[in-house]
Design a protein around this motif. Structure first.
Motif, mmCIF file in Angstrom:
data_model
loop_
_atom_site.group_PDB
_atom_site.id
_atom_site.type_symbol
_atom_site.label_atom_id
_atom_site.label_comp_id
_atom_site.label_asym_id
_atom_site.label_seq_id
_atom_site.Cartn_x
_atom_site.Cartn_y
_atom_site.Cartn_z
ATOM 1 N N ILE A 1 0.873 -1.167 0.000
ATOM 2 C CA ILE A 1 0.000 0.000 0.000
ATOM 3 C C ILE A 1 0.914 1.222 0.000
ATOM 4 O O ILE A 1 1.721 1.393 0.920
ATOM 5 C CB ILE A 1 -0.930 0.016 1.223
ATOM 6 C CG1 ILE A 1 -1.823 -1.236 1.241
ATOM 7 C CG2 ILE A 1 -1.785 1.292 1.240
ATOM 8 C CD1 ILE A 1 -2.628 -1.392 2.509
ATOM 9 N N ASN A 2 0.809 2.048 -1.038
ATOM 10 C CA ASN A 2 1.653 3.238 -1.163
ATOM 11 C C ASN A 2 0.823 4.501 -1.009
ATOM 12 O O ASN A 2 -0.255 4.627 -1.616
ATOM 13 C CB ASN A 2 2.340 3.287 -2.533
ATOM 14 C CG ASN A 2 3.384 2.201 -2.703
ATOM 15 O OD1 ASN A 2 3.927 1.698 -1.728
ATOM 16 N ND2 ASN A 2 3.658 1.843 -3.948
ATOM 17 N N ALA B 1 5.471 8.651 -0.187
ATOM 18 C CA ALA B 1 5.734 9.118 1.170
ATOM 19 C C ALA B 1 5.800 7.951 2.150
ATOM 20 O O ALA B 1 6.605 7.957 3.078
ATOM 21 C CB ALA B 1 4.667 10.112 1.606
ATOM 22 N N LEU B 2 4.938 6.961 1.949
ATOM 23 C CA LEU B 2 4.920 5.787 2.827
ATOM 24 C C LEU B 2 4.594 4.554 2.002
ATOM 25 O O LEU B 2 3.549 4.490 1.354
ATOM 26 C CB LEU B 2 3.885 5.958 3.942
ATOM 27 C CG LEU B 2 3.658 4.741 4.851
ATOM 28 C CD1 LEU B 2 4.952 4.299 5.516
ATOM 29 C CD2 LEU B 2 2.600 5.047 5.892
ATOM 30 N N HIS B 3 5.498 3.597 2.042
ATOM 31 C CA HIS B 3 5.363 2.305 1.373
ATOM 32 C C HIS B 3 5.186 1.255 2.471
ATOM 33 O O HIS B 3 6.104 1.020 3.258
ATOM 34 C CB HIS B 3 6.629 2.050 0.547
ATOM 35 C CG HIS B 3 6.761 0.671 -0.035
ATOM 36 N ND1 HIS B 3 6.006 0.227 -1.102
ATOM 37 C CD2 HIS B 3 7.582 -0.366 0.299
ATOM 38 C CE1 HIS B 3 6.369 -1.011 -1.414
ATOM 39 N NE2 HIS B 3 7.317 -1.399 -0.572
ATOM 40 N N ILE B 4 3.983 0.676 2.548
ATOM 41 C CA ILE B 4 3.688 -0.381 3.525
ATOM 42 C C ILE B 4 3.694 -1.701 2.765
ATOM 43 O O ILE B 4 2.854 -1.919 1.893
ATOM 44 C CB ILE B 4 2.327 -0.156 4.210
ATOM 45 C CG1 ILE B 4 2.263 1.229 4.851
ATOM 46 C CG2 ILE B 4 2.064 -1.243 5.258
ATOM 47 C CD1 ILE B 4 0.883 1.591 5.399
ATOM 48 N N ARG C 1 8.625 -0.946 5.753
ATOM 49 C CA ARG C 1 8.190 0.431 5.506
ATOM 50 C C ARG C 1 9.340 1.198 4.863
ATOM 51 O O ARG C 1 10.510 1.004 5.223
ATOM 52 C CB ARG C 1 7.786 1.133 6.810
ATOM 53 C CG ARG C 1 6.534 0.549 7.437
ATOM 54 C CD ARG C 1 6.818 -0.581 8.374
ATOM 55 N NE ARG C 1 7.516 -0.121 9.579
ATOM 56 C CZ ARG C 1 8.166 -0.918 10.400
ATOM 57 N NH1 ARG C 1 8.244 -2.209 10.144
ATOM 58 N NH2 ARG C 1 8.765 -0.430 11.475
ATOM 59 N N ASN C 2 8.993 2.093 3.935
ATOM 60 C CA ASN C 2 10.036 2.839 3.251
ATOM 61 C C ASN C 2 9.421 4.028 2.526
ATOM 62 O O ASN C 2 8.196 4.210 2.530
ATOM 63 C CB ASN C 2 10.784 1.934 2.254
ATOM 64 C CG ASN C 2 12.222 2.369 2.014
ATOM 65 O OD1 ASN C 2 12.585 3.511 2.279
ATOM 66 N ND2 ASN C 2 13.031 1.452 1.503
ATOM 67 N N GLU D 1 12.554 0.251 7.073
ATOM 68 C CA GLU D 1 12.267 0.007 8.486
ATOM 69 C C GLU D 1 11.535 -1.326 8.573
ATOM 70 O O GLU D 1 10.571 -1.558 7.843
ATOM 71 C CB GLU D 1 11.419 1.135 9.073
ATOM 72 C CG GLU D 1 12.113 2.489 9.036
ATOM 73 C CD GLU D 1 11.286 3.603 9.661
ATOM 74 O OE1 GLU D 1 10.275 3.285 10.350
ATOM 75 O OE2 GLU D 1 11.643 4.785 9.470
ATOM 76 N N ARG D 2 11.988 -2.202 9.467
ATOM 77 C CA ARG D 2 11.442 -3.563 9.528
ATOM 78 C C ARG D 2 11.085 -3.999 10.947
ATOM 79 O O ARG D 2 10.558 -5.090 11.124
ATOM 80 C CB ARG D 2 12.461 -4.572 8.984
ATOM 81 C CG ARG D 2 12.795 -4.426 7.511
ATOM 82 C CD ARG D 2 13.800 -5.471 7.081
ATOM 83 N NE ARG D 2 13.944 -5.535 5.626
ATOM 84 C CZ ARG D 2 14.045 -6.666 4.954
ATOM 85 N NH1 ARG D 2 14.036 -7.830 5.587
ATOM 86 N NH2 ARG D 2 14.174 -6.657 3.640
#
Length: 329
Positions: free
Chosen positions: A229-230, A240-243, A254-255, A266-267
């Motif tokens: 989900i981006n 802005a946020l990659h889930i 997350r990235n 981030e993991r």
């Protein structure tokens, strides 16, 4: 980090059955009640969901939804007024299966309750009791409920914005959707059910996610390996946020993708809440300094803004092996 639902959104997670609770502000056209649940294997009876005129026993019931597993499987629809049941309506096309999860949506229109089961239009029950009398939702019987999401309720005095009646496509869930973009709208607009590419293109442009909630309900297939989900800026395709739940690896990455380059991943999460064969209820709150992300009403992670200005975020992109059944902003 506590989950505080946005105005107009009333979630209930893992309620004890029987359940009886208020619908804040009552029922009105444009509201929807979204239910995720499970039918136990040993069910040989029934369950029901009532739109009631009070929480007390014996209150009038505007709409009684009653699947029965009794050898003559059918779904019964009725109302209860002045201590008497009305004329029974029923349908023998049973949409529920034993030992299976289900997704149930009640959409309130000016003339009837529209019932969708597993992404498919199922039944319309005409109003017999005025909507303004309906105050509570009741669930009873042999069923397990994961979540109830009431969208369009009045969460506080003065929340009076009328909602347009949402449209809904036909189709079956689970399904394999294409990748798609959703241009965000303010909370209080119509929810989108089982979104498809051609439906999403007509959503109004020019609204950002700043200071708003994004709500996504979906289903993780038993064979799912990964999906994402981006939250994007359409002006430059920055993310802005990659889930990115990687189900087979048991992690959620997350990235951000800025100026053509991925940042540092981030993991660090204790568990991966996205499990095969399970529904999920994802909530993302965009604040001034960070995104706060919740899963099924529980904190999942906090992600500091890397995209500046973060107000550029105006698009949701969902792609991968997942069934998306509900999107609301």
């Amino acid at each position: 980090m506590a989950f505080v639902p946005p105005p107009g959104y009333q979630p209930i997670y893992n309620p004890s059955i029987p359940y009886s609770g208020p619908i804040f502000g009552g029922v009105r056209p444009g509201m929807s009640i979204y239910v995720q649940g499970y039918i136990p294997q040993d069910t040989n009876r029934w369950f029901n969901i009532n739109f009631a005129c009070g929480q007390e026993e014996g209150s009038d019931i505007a709409f009684h939804f009653n699947p029965r597993f009794d050898g003559w499987d059918k779904v019964v629809f009725n109302s209860f007024q002045n201590n008497e049941w009305g004329d029974e309506e029923h349908k023998r096309d049973m949409p529920f299966s034993l030992d299976q999860n289900f997704e149930l949506v009640f959409i309130v229109t000016p003339d009837y309750y529209q019932v969708n089961v597993n992404g498919q239009s199922y039944y319309q029950f005409n109003h017999r009791i005025p909507l303004e009398r309906v105050e509570a939702l009741q669930v009873a019987g042999n069923v397990m409920i994961q979540s109830i999401n009431i969208s369009g309720s009045r969460m506080a005095p003065g929340y009076e914005e009328a909602l347009p009646v949402p449209s809904f496509p036909s189709g079956n869930l689970p399904w394999t959707p294409p990748s798609f973009n959703v241009l965000l709208q303010t909370m209080g607009g119509p929810a989108i059910y089982s979104p498809q590419r051609e439906e999403l293109l007509c959503i109004e442009k020019g609204v950002t996610l700043a200071s708003r909630f994004l709500l996504v309900n979906g289903y993780v297939y038993t064979h799912t390996h990964t999906f994402h989900i981006n939250l994007k800026a359409s002006c430059n395709n920055d993310i802005a946020l990659h889930i990115n739940p990687r189900v087979s690896e048991g992690i959620v990455v997350r990235n951000s993708f800025l100026n053509g380059t991925w940042g540092e991943e981030e993991r660090d999460l204790e568990t991966n809440p996205f499990q095969p064969g399970q529904y999920f209820d994802l909530s993302v709150r965009c604040g001034n300094y960070r995104f706060k992300v919740f899963i099924n009403g529980q904190p999942l992670f906090v992600y500091n803004h890397r995209l500046r200005p973060f107000e550029q975020v105006d698009t949701v992109e969902i792609e991968g092996d997942v069934a998306v059944s509900y999107v609301h902003v």
